[in-house]
Every structure is written in structure tokens, then in C-alpha cells.
Scaffold this active site. Structure first.
Site, PDB file in Angstrom:
ATOM      1  N   GLY A  42      61.054  32.783  41.644  1.00  0.00           N
ATOM      2  CA  GLY A  42      59.868  33.573  42.448  1.00  0.00           C
ATOM      3  C   GLY A  42      58.666  32.990  43.010  1.00  0.00           C
ATOM      4  O   GLY A  42      57.937  33.432  44.003  1.00  0.00           O
ATOM      5  N   GLY A  43      58.841  31.651  42.897  1.00  0.00           N
ATOM      6  CA  GLY A  43      57.751  30.611  43.680  1.00  0.00           C
ATOM      7  C   GLY A  43      56.386  30.791  43.316  1.00  0.00           C
ATOM      8  O   GLY A  43      56.127  31.774  42.394  1.00  0.00           O
ATOM      9  N   SER A  55      35.856  26.622  49.356  1.00  0.00           N
ATOM     10  CA  SER A  55      35.579  27.947  49.403  1.00  0.00           C
ATOM     11  C   SER A  55      36.481  28.684  50.521  1.00  0.00           C
ATOM     12  O   SER A  55      36.164  29.503  51.139  1.00  0.00           O
ATOM     13  CB  SER A  55      34.063  28.133  50.274  1.00  0.00           C
ATOM     14  OG  SER A  55      33.998  27.554  51.506  1.00  0.00           O
ATOM     15  N   TYR A  59      40.262  30.809  50.487  1.00  0.00           N
ATOM     16  CA  TYR A  59      40.851  32.065  49.908  1.00  0.00           C
ATOM     17  C   TYR A  59      40.807  31.971  48.346  1.00  0.00           C
ATOM     18  O   TYR A  59      40.255  32.814  47.550  1.00  0.00           O
ATOM     19  CB  TYR A  59      41.891  32.462  50.528  1.00  0.00           C
ATOM     20  CG  TYR A  59      41.977  32.708  51.784  1.00  0.00           C
ATOM     21  CD1 TYR A  59      40.758  33.101  52.489  1.00  0.00           C
ATOM     22  CD2 TYR A  59      43.234  32.574  52.535  1.00  0.00           C
ATOM     23  CE1 TYR A  59      40.810  33.159  53.811  1.00  0.00           C
ATOM     24  CE2 TYR A  59      43.222  32.625  53.944  1.00  0.00           C
ATOM     25  CZ  TYR A  59      41.959  33.139  54.616  1.00  0.00           C
ATOM     26  OH  TYR A  59      41.917  33.224  56.072  1.00  0.00           O
ATOM     27  N   ILE A  60      41.326  30.804  47.893  1.00  0.00           N
ATOM     28  CA  ILE A  60      41.381  30.768  46.339  1.00  0.00           C
ATOM     29  C   ILE A  60      40.017  30.465  45.774  1.00  0.00           C
ATOM     30  O   ILE A  60      39.776  31.155  44.716  1.00  0.00           O
ATOM     31  CB  ILE A  60      42.299  29.343  46.162  1.00  0.00           C
ATOM     32  CG1 ILE A  60      43.679  29.658  46.412  1.00  0.00           C
ATOM     33  CG2 ILE A  60      42.091  29.255  44.621  1.00  0.00           C
ATOM     34  CD1 ILE A  60      44.621  28.404  46.488  1.00  0.00           C
ATOM     35  N   GLU A  85      30.666  23.952  48.777  1.00  0.00           N
ATOM     36  CA  GLU A  85      31.195  23.890  50.171  1.00  0.00           C
ATOM     37  C   GLU A  85      30.703  22.892  51.169  1.00  0.00           C
ATOM     38  O   GLU A  85      29.447  22.949  51.199  1.00  0.00           O
ATOM     39  CB  GLU A  85      31.099  25.380  50.973  1.00  0.00           C
ATOM     40  CG  GLU A  85      31.462  25.378  52.358  1.00  0.00           C
ATOM     41  CD  GLU A  85      32.788  24.796  52.713  1.00  0.00           C
ATOM     42  OE1 GLU A  85      32.876  23.965  53.539  1.00  0.00           O
ATOM     43  OE2 GLU A  85      33.865  25.225  52.105  1.00  0.00           O
ATOM     44  N   HIS A 144      40.570  63.032  58.076  1.00  0.00           N
ATOM     45  CA  HIS A 144      39.216  62.842  57.582  1.00  0.00           C
ATOM     46  C   HIS A 144      39.325  63.343  56.316  1.00  0.00           C
ATOM     47  O   HIS A 144      39.880  64.522  56.011  1.00  0.00           O
ATOM     48  CB  HIS A 144      38.456  63.844  58.400  1.00  0.00           C
ATOM     49  CG  HIS A 144      36.869  63.945  58.024  1.00  0.00           C
ATOM     50  ND1 HIS A 144      35.846  62.776  58.122  1.00  0.00           N
ATOM     51  CD2 HIS A 144      36.487  64.692  57.190  1.00  0.00           C
ATOM     52  CE1 HIS A 144      34.955  63.188  57.493  1.00  0.00           C
ATOM     53  NE2 HIS A 144      34.934  64.214  56.910  1.00  0.00           N
TER      54      HIS A 144
END
Length: 460
Positions: free
Chosen positions: A38-39, A181, A183-184, A203, A444
């Protein structure tokens, strides 16, 4: 030595479907996996993190229920149960994928570490300490990336965490210090702040999300700060050391040093390609200075018959890109077509809450390219569906070509931002002009309906 028609190294989101496809085409195929089927996506990426993001959002919703007219006791987070739920889902997906591989005719799955002994020969170091040598004329590399461990003074004295090891930590960190900082870092930072940790995020640059537009980054920065995440910009981690109650970090911010206490350290400062164990020097396959394997439009390396798919080849490191690589290679091998992934309309999503969905170009990229463009944005405080559901954080933004009126890209920071982004992606794939979205009839009340209002601002 066992002869195969094709050998695939790594069972990620390209290698797994490719191995089954080749086997069903009648090729005697071998899939070699060092760790788990699955990696990254299934085991320590998309599946486990988004499962935990959902748990964290549940806690956040409960804690603000009074705003919605619902009175309830404040939430108690049980990390062992959160981790157990996440691991159950991971194991279910992993075992289902493994079962499918083992039931495929003409396909062998071997667990072990692969290393080349020549352009067409691979040695497998098996878990029992023995070795097996295999050979094939077609070999595909799909080994992916792993966490980058930066050089930090005192790090050898700290039991630091990565995005992999944090996923099985059964206890809640009291003080979680995150380096990076991206995505992870942002997903884990918000997640653990909601679980109850005191999160500090470092960061080095002047803002988060340097690849995104500044207004988008600033909007998410404000959202995370409001939730209590302590984001230290322009700050570098110099050293770490043990202290009386845990650990102490020494940081530097704009020339001034200070200290930050922490109990747990998450290194989220990027990922690097897994190429060193492959012994590629025996094959003649070229690597770039960072260890990535460049390929041509057919996914082939500089050595005929050796291909690279997914993150290992460089470029956007997304599951859907890896799967698209698999699709391209099947057409190259069996339909004699020279296809190429369309990264001009590349979609991706960061699963902070609210989500950030991106497709195509943003404004800073349009400026860099010198394009004649128009930018338009809409705060979610003006989105009816957002108001009704009680979450008006974030914004919508789109970039259009001022000459052709075609949509160049969009950034959707908001509830279900990834789903709204996908609507824009379909419009871009279909070559629609912004007027066609502005004047279309959308259901809507939905989030996507506000694309009417977003694009209609260009009519002024």
C-alpha cells in the site's frame, strides 16, 4: 536465479495496480515490498492521517456545540481509541490490497529489501536473513519517499517522532514541538491542538505555505492561531536537550535566541527519495543531486527497460499523480502511446480544517509566468452554505486568463474545499470560460453554488 518478465520494486499507489495489470496481461510478474503493501498513502499518509483528522474535527465540533445551540459536556479525547480506530482502518485496507495481490495469477509478492546487481538483476534480502536473486528485462522502481531527518545538535538524545511513528503513539503529547510548516506539519499541528496538546510549530521563513498565495496562507495562519497553535515564523531550531520535565529546544528568531520546553518532537521538515538501498550505481541509472530518478514522458529512466513511477521520480508527490503514472506506463507498454501527465491542471488538497483545495495556477505563479490574468476572491463570510453550517472560515480564489476568459486555477480554503475545487477542475478540463460558471444554474444551497458569486465579480 529466477527469471521474470517484469519486476516491480515497491507496492505503492503505482506499483500495486501495475503489478496486477501486468500479471493479468500474461506477464510473469514479481512485486517486491520492503515494508507493507500500500505504500505511504495507505500506511502512514492519506488513510491514517485523514482518519485522525476526522477524530480531531469531532472533538472540535463538540467543543463549540454551544455556538450551534447544543449544550453538552466538553469532550474527553482517548488517544488509545483514536489510534486503534485509525490502525483498524489501515490494516483493513492493507490486508485487502495484499489479498488481492496474492490471488492474482502470474504474480508473486515477496517481502524483502531489493538492491540491483546489474541493469536487469535484483537481489532481495529476505526477512529470515537469506537472499534471493531475480532477473527481468523490465524493472519498475516505485520506492517512494521517507522523512528527512535534519541535522540538529542534541537530536541523538531525543526520542523524536516522524509522521510515521506519531501515528502509533498511544498517549497524547503534553507539549508537541513541530519542525516544519508544510502539509504534514500543519495537519498534525491542528490535529493535536484539537486533541488537547500544546502545539508549537517552527517555520524558518516569513510565512507558512510559501507555494500558496499570500492571502490564502495568511487566512489559514489566522485560523490556526485562533485555535491556539503557536506558530513561530522566522524561527530556526538550533539544538535540543533533556530537561528536568522533558526536553528544551533552543531556537533563533531574527537574531535572538530563546528556549521552548517540549515533551515530544515531530520532525516534519520534508521527505527524501528512497534510492540509497537500490545500489543504482550497478545499473547506470541517473539520479539528480537530491537522489530522485529523472524519467522521460514514457516513465523510462536513461537505461532502457528500467522505469520509475510515483514520488521517486520527483515532481508533485501525490497519490493521484502516482496512479496516473501507472496509467501512462500501461499505455506505453501495451498501446504504444507516448502519453504525458497533465500537470497544468494538477489538483491537490491539504486536509487541515478547513481544507485547502488547489488546482492549476495560483496568482503568484501567474505573476512569475508573466501572464495577463485577473484574480478574484470571495470570503466565506459571504457564502450562504458556510453561514448556515456555522463555519465561515477561509476564502475562495480563482485566476482567469484576461485574454481568453479561460480559468487558469483556483484555491478553495473552506469546508469541503477539495470538493469545490474539483468542480472548478472539471470546468477547466472542459475548457469552460469563467462566464459559463458565473451564469450557470448550480444547486442551492451548496458550497459550489458560490462559484456563481465568485466569478460574477469579474463582470463589474
Amino acid at each position: 536465479m529466477i527469471q521474470y518478465d517484469a519486476i516491480i520494486i515497491g507496492s505503492g499507489q503505482a506499483g500495486t495496480p501495475l503489478s496486477k495489470y501486468l500479471a493479468k496481461k500474461g506477464l510473469k510478474t514479481l512485486l517486491i515490498e520492503k515494508r507493507w503493501v500500500g505504500g505511504t498513502c495507505v500506511n502512514d499518509g492519506c488513510t491514517p492521517t485523514k482518519t485522525m483528522v476526522a477524530s480531531a474535527k469531532t472533538a472540535w465540533l463538540i467543543n463549540r456545540s454551544e455556538e450551534m445551540g447544543i449544550t453538552t459536556a466538553r469532550t474527553n479525547v482517548h488517544m488509545e481509541a483514536v489510534i486503534a480506530r485509525q490502525q483498524e482502518i489501515v490494516h483493513k485496507m492493507r490486508s485487502g490490497s495484499e489479498k488481492g495481490l496474492k490471488q492474482t495469477e502470474n504474480l508473486d509478492l515477496i517481502y524483502g529489501e531489493a538492491s540491483f546487481q546489474g541493469p536487469k538483476t535484483v537481489q532481495i534480502d529476505l526477512p529470515d536473513g537469506t537472499q534471493q536473486t531475480v532477473r527481468a528485462e523490465t524493472i519498475i522502481i516505485n520506492t517512494g519517499l521517507e522523512p528527512h531527518i535534519p541535522s540538529i545538535s542534541g537530536l541523538d538524545q531525543v526520542a523524536y517522532l516522524t509522521n510515521t511513528s506519531l501515528l502509533t503513539l498511544p498517549t497524547l503529547p503534553k507539549q508537541l514541538l513541530i519542525v516544519g510548516s508544510g502539509y504534514i506539519g500543519l495537519e498534525f499541528g491542528q490535529m493535536y491542538q484539537r486533541f488537547g496538546s500544546q502545539v508549537t510549530l517552527l517555520e524558518r521563513g516569513p510565512r507558512i505555505l510559501k507555494k500558496e498565495d499570500e492571502d490564502i496562507a495568511e487566512s489559514l495562519y489566522s485560523i490556526l492561531k485562533e485555535e491556539g497553535v503557536n506558530i513561530r515564523l522566522n524561527t530556526s531550531l538550533l539544538s535540543v536537550e533533556k530537561s528536568e520535565n522533558g526536553y528544551m529546544a533552543t531556537v533563533e528568531s531574527e537574531g535572538q535566541q530563546s528556549q521552548i520546553p517540549f515533551t515530544h518532537l515531530l520532525l516534519a521538515s520534508g521527505r527524501v527519495p528512497i534510492t540509497k538501498p537500490l545500489n543504482l550505481k550497478t545499473t547506470g541509472v541517473h539520479m539528480d543531486s537530491k537522489g530522485y530518478i529523472p524519467v522521460d514522458n514514457s516513465m523510462q529512466t536513461n537505461v532502457p527497460g528500467i522505469y520509475a513511477l510515483g514520488d521517486i521520480k520527483g515532481g508533485p508527490a501525490f497519490t493521484h499523480v502516482a496512479y496516473d503514472d501507472y496509467r501512462i506506463l500501461t499505455q506505453v507498454l501495451f498501446a504504444d502511446q507516448q502519453l504525458q501527465g497533465n500537470h497544468d491542471i494538477l489538483p491537490y488538497c491539504m486536509f487541515t480544517d478547513p481544507q485547502l483545495g488547489r488546482v492549476g495556477l495560483n496568482e503568484q505563479q501567474a505573476k512569475e509566468k508573466g501572464l495577463n490574468y485577473k484574480a478574484v476572491s470571495l470570503a466565506n463570510t459571504s457564502v450562504a452554505r458556510a453561514i448556515e453550517t456555522g463555519d465561515t472560515r477561509g476564502m475562495m480564489k480563482a485566476i482567469v486568463d484576461a485574454d481568453t476568459d479561460l480559468i487558469l486555477g483556483a484555491s478553495m480554503l473552506g469546508t469541503e474545499g477539495g470538493e469545490v475545487m474539483s468542480v472548478v477542475q472539471m470546468a477547466m478540463m472542459g475548457g469552460l470560460r469563467w462566464q459559463q460558471i458565473a451564469q450557470s444554474m448550480l444547486a442551492h444551497p451548496t458550497f459550489s453554488e458560490s462559484l456563481n458569486n465568485l466569478f460574477s465579480q469579474l463582470e463589474d
